[in-house]
Design an enzyme around this catalytic site. Structure first.
Site, PDB file in Angstrom:
ATOM      1  CG  ASP A 222      70.062 -65.575-106.055  1.00  0.00           C
ATOM      2  OD1 ASP A 222      70.731 -66.786-105.879  1.00  0.00           O
ATOM      3  OD2 ASP A 222      70.246 -65.009-105.189  1.00  0.00           O
ATOM      4  CG  HIS A 224      66.519 -61.727-105.733  1.00  0.00           C
ATOM      5  ND1 HIS A 224      65.794 -61.762-104.350  1.00  0.00           N
ATOM      6  CD2 HIS A 224      67.711 -62.338-105.793  1.00  0.00           C
ATOM      7  CE1 HIS A 224      67.003 -62.295-103.676  1.00  0.00           C
ATOM      8  NE2 HIS A 224      68.002 -62.385-104.320  1.00  0.00           N
ATOM      9  CG  ASP A 251      67.762 -65.473-102.424  1.00  0.00           C
ATOM     10  OD1 ASP A 251      67.246 -65.978-101.091  1.00  0.00           O
ATOM     11  OD2 ASP A 251      68.800 -64.616-102.257  1.00  0.00           O
ATOM     12  CG  ASP A 254      62.709 -60.273-100.384  1.00  0.00           C
ATOM     13  OD1 ASP A 254      61.390 -59.866 -99.950  1.00  0.00           O
ATOM     14  OD2 ASP A 254      63.263 -60.994 -99.353  1.00  0.00           O
ATOM     15  NE  ARG A 255      68.296 -57.967-102.669  1.00  0.00           N
ATOM     16  CZ  ARG A 255      68.888 -56.825-102.215  1.00  0.00           C
ATOM     17  NH1 ARG A 255      68.722 -55.882-102.553  1.00  0.00           N
ATOM     18  NH2 ARG A 255      69.428 -57.341-101.152  1.00  0.00           N
ATOM     19  CG  ASN A 283      69.670 -65.099 -98.204  1.00  0.00           C
ATOM     20  OD1 ASN A 283      69.724 -65.532 -99.356  1.00  0.00           O
ATOM     21  ND2 ASN A 283      70.209 -63.986 -97.822  1.00  0.00           N
ATOM     22  CG  HIS A 284      66.119 -62.659-100.097  1.00  0.00           C
ATOM     23  ND1 HIS A 284      65.688 -61.425 -99.637  1.00  0.00           N
ATOM     24  CD2 HIS A 284      67.637 -62.410-100.313  1.00  0.00           C
ATOM     25  CE1 HIS A 284      66.737 -60.699 -99.561  1.00  0.00           C
ATOM     26  NE2 HIS A 284      67.937 -61.205 -99.895  1.00  0.00           N
ATOM     27  CG  HIS A 332      70.462 -69.466-101.608  1.00  0.00           C
ATOM     28  ND1 HIS A 332      69.860 -69.169-103.092  1.00  0.00           N
ATOM     29  CD2 HIS A 332      70.714 -68.354-101.218  1.00  0.00           C
ATOM     30  CE1 HIS A 332      70.192 -67.769-102.810  1.00  0.00           C
ATOM     31  NE2 HIS A 332      70.621 -67.419-101.709  1.00  0.00           N
ATOM     32  NE  ARG A 380      76.328 -63.180 -98.638  1.00  0.00           N
ATOM     33  CZ  ARG A 380      75.421 -63.088 -99.621  1.00  0.00           C
ATOM     34  NH1 ARG A 380      74.467 -61.949 -99.546  1.00  0.00           N
ATOM     35  NH2 ARG A 380      76.076 -63.471-100.915  1.00  0.00           N
ATOM     36  CG  HIS A 407      73.876 -66.371-100.999  1.00  0.00           C
ATOM     37  ND1 HIS A 407      72.942 -65.624-100.551  1.00  0.00           N
ATOM     38  CD2 HIS A 407      74.616 -66.433 -99.802  1.00  0.00           C
ATOM     39  CE1 HIS A 407      73.089 -65.249 -99.218  1.00  0.00           C
ATOM     40  NE2 HIS A 407      74.204 -65.634 -98.893  1.00  0.00           N
TER      41      HIS A 407
HETATM   42 MN   LIG Z   1      70.770 -65.331-101.310  1.00  0.00          MN
END
Ligand SMILES: [Mn+2]
Ligand SMILES: *[C@@H]1O[C@H](CO)[C@@H](O)[C@H](O)[C@H]1NC(C)=O
Ligand SMILES: *[C@@H]1O[C@H](CO)[C@@H](O)[C@H](O)[C@H]1NC(C)=O
Length: 479
Positions: A222, A224, A251, A254-255, A283-284, A332, A380, A407
């Site tokens: 990730d 991010h 990923d 995001d964030r 997943n992002h 991921h 999750r 992840h």
């Molecule tokens: Mn993830």
């Protein structure tokens, strides 16, 4: 007395040391112990729910908020927490119901009213989108763009594509330009997105590559939106090239508030070295996550809503998994909710869509390993957790040695589990400016396929905090 002590301890970890991941974990541990002694305390459940929210265990957060409400159905904070958990999971309708309750009980609460309205807006927008989708085959944004006719103003002194193509010179200029917090011209951004969509759409859902005896590949987890840490990876490990191939394991966005810079840089290298620079979906790279965790907001702030639509189309074409020398499988999230999935099944996944709520595509993006055998419900709230026996059976059936996944943030940047058969790599150091974790990347050599870990720490970035573009429901939803 003991539960009072534990409650105080949990409170202490939670509110005075809340800057690091391990403190949330400590808070969770102490609230858990306190709950064993006093299982009817709604506040403990509700506060642990918040700690779970912060550590991205939305399934557990939802369960705890639900518990708190079972104990005390007049506990208003419980409704807030349950709504926040549902929002984080993209279950907007369920969240709306809880906000409704809060507004009914507290008609003068302005914050609650704002959240109710915001959530209501999202629910309506989703219903509208569904209506159009079923009306006609969804048209591509590409068809309504007139890129040729977009003009680059004379004042623009930034990087430009050369005859519509990405070059190494362009990439170097682009990275410096972004480093100075400048914006790539929208025409160039659109050109890159159209090209990369075309390129990705020709790839299978499962990529197979061969790394020669004498070669190596670098695998990153990730990122991010932490652009300055991405530049640091290239600084430490060299720029991508035909002899320095990379795989980024999802990923990307995001964030972090430099997600546009990260993704355009990664797409640029994909265009430059299509066979030596690999990207897998996380997943992002999905609409629900982007709506909540900042990427949609960031693209709208830096460019337009239409450009976000195009990003979304491109994300749908990102491959889901990659196999190295027929021995190492990278994805991921992780493995599957059911045994028996073959590499052939993965190849056949029709991926050009938002991920479904269950099944192999969902699992590849969302699942996590667990230490105990078997499977359990995901912390999750999506997909599952799989044990070492599940990993072993999957590897045997598919004649593989081990899997690499990302992840999950890890203190050391990587983690070896399932007797070395399941490796996690995470490449966002000091995640969200507050987790205090190291990051890592992996070198895999064709000669022995043994993972070699390289750790690194965070570098400074301009004063734009993570999550500034995130949905206000998540930013304020933590009361
Ligand atoms: Mn993830
Ligand atoms: C629970 O969290 C609230 C803040 O949301 C705090 O005021 C309260 O003291 C906490 N309770 C316990 C028992 O930790
Ligand atoms: C540019 O826009 C004009 C007016 O809308 C149109 O007539 C022309 O065909 C467009 N050119 C291209 C290359 O699409």
């Amino acid at each position: 007395m003991k539960f009072l002590y534990l409650g105080v301890l949990a409170f202490f970890f939670f509110f005075f040391l809340k800057t690091q991941e391990k403190d949330y974990e400590n808070a969770i541990r102490y609230y858990t112990e306190a709950l064993e002694l006093n299982p009817s305390n709604a506040i403990y459940f509700s506060n642990r729910s918040l700690a779970y929210l912060r550590t991205e265990c939305y399934g557990y957060a939802l369960a705890d908020a639900t518990h708190a409400l079972e104990i005390d159905k007049n506990y208003i904070k419980g409704y807030y927490r349950r709504a926040t958990s549902n929002m984080a999971l993209g279950k907007f309708k369920a969240a709306l119901k809880d906000y409704e309750t809060v507004v009914r009980v507290r008609p003068n609460d302005k914050d609650a009213k704002m959240k109710y309205q915001e959530c209501n807006k999202i629910v309506k927008q989703k219903a509208f989108e569904r209506a159009i989708a079923s009306d006609e085959l969804k048209r591509s944004v590409v068809d309504s763009l007139d890129i040729e006719n977009m003009t680059i103003e004379d004042e623009y002194t930034g990087p430009k594509l050369e005859e519509g193509k990405v070059t190494l010179k362009f990439m170097k200029e682009l990275m410096d330009w972004f480093k100075d917090e400048k914006k790539l011209h929208r025409k160039c951004a659109y050109q890159m997105l159209v090209e990369v969509k075309e390129l990705l759409s020709k790839l299978p859902s499962l990529i197979e590559i061969m790394v020669k005896e004498t070669d190596k590949i670098t695998i990153c987890g990730d990122t991010h939106g932490q652009y300055y840490d991405l530049l640091n990876i290239f600084e430490l490990n060299g720029l991508p090239s035909l002899t320095n191939p990379y795989l980024f394991n999802g990923d990307f966005v995001d964030r972090g508030s430099f997600s546009v810079e990260v993704i355009l840089t990664l797409f640029g290298f994909k265009l430059l070295y299509p066979d030596h620079f690999h990207l897998l979906r996380g997943n992002h790279e999905t609409d629900n996550m982007n709506q909540m965790y900042g990427f949609e907001g960031e693209v709208k702030a830096k460019y337009t809503a239409q450009m976000f639509q195009l990003f979304s189309e491109v994300f749908q074409w990102l491959p889901l998994t990659l196999c190295i020398n027929s021995k190492v499988l990278v994805m991921h999230g992780g493995l599957f909710s059911e045994d028996g999935v073959t590499l052939d099944d993965l190849k056949k996944i029709d991926r050009n869509r938002q991920p479904p709520d269950s099944g192999p595509m969902c699992d590849l993006l969302w699942s996590d390993p667990q230490p105990q055998n078997g499977r359990s419900i995901s912390k999750r709230g999506v997909s599952c957790q799989f044990g070492p026996d599940v990993t072993q059976r999957f590897l045997e059936q598919n004649k593989l040695q081990y899997i690499i996944r990302s992840h999950e943030v890890k203190a050391e940047g990587y983690e070896i589990t399932h007797s070395g058969k399941c490796i996690t790599v995470f490449s966002a150091p000091n995640y969200c400016d507050q987790m205090g974790n190291k990051a890592a990347y992996i070198h895999l050599r064709g000669s022995d396929l043994k993972p070699e870990f390289h750790q690194f720490t965070a570098v400074p970035h301009p004063n734009v905090k993570p999550m500034v573009y995130a949905n206000s429901l998540l930013q304020l939803g933590m009361m």
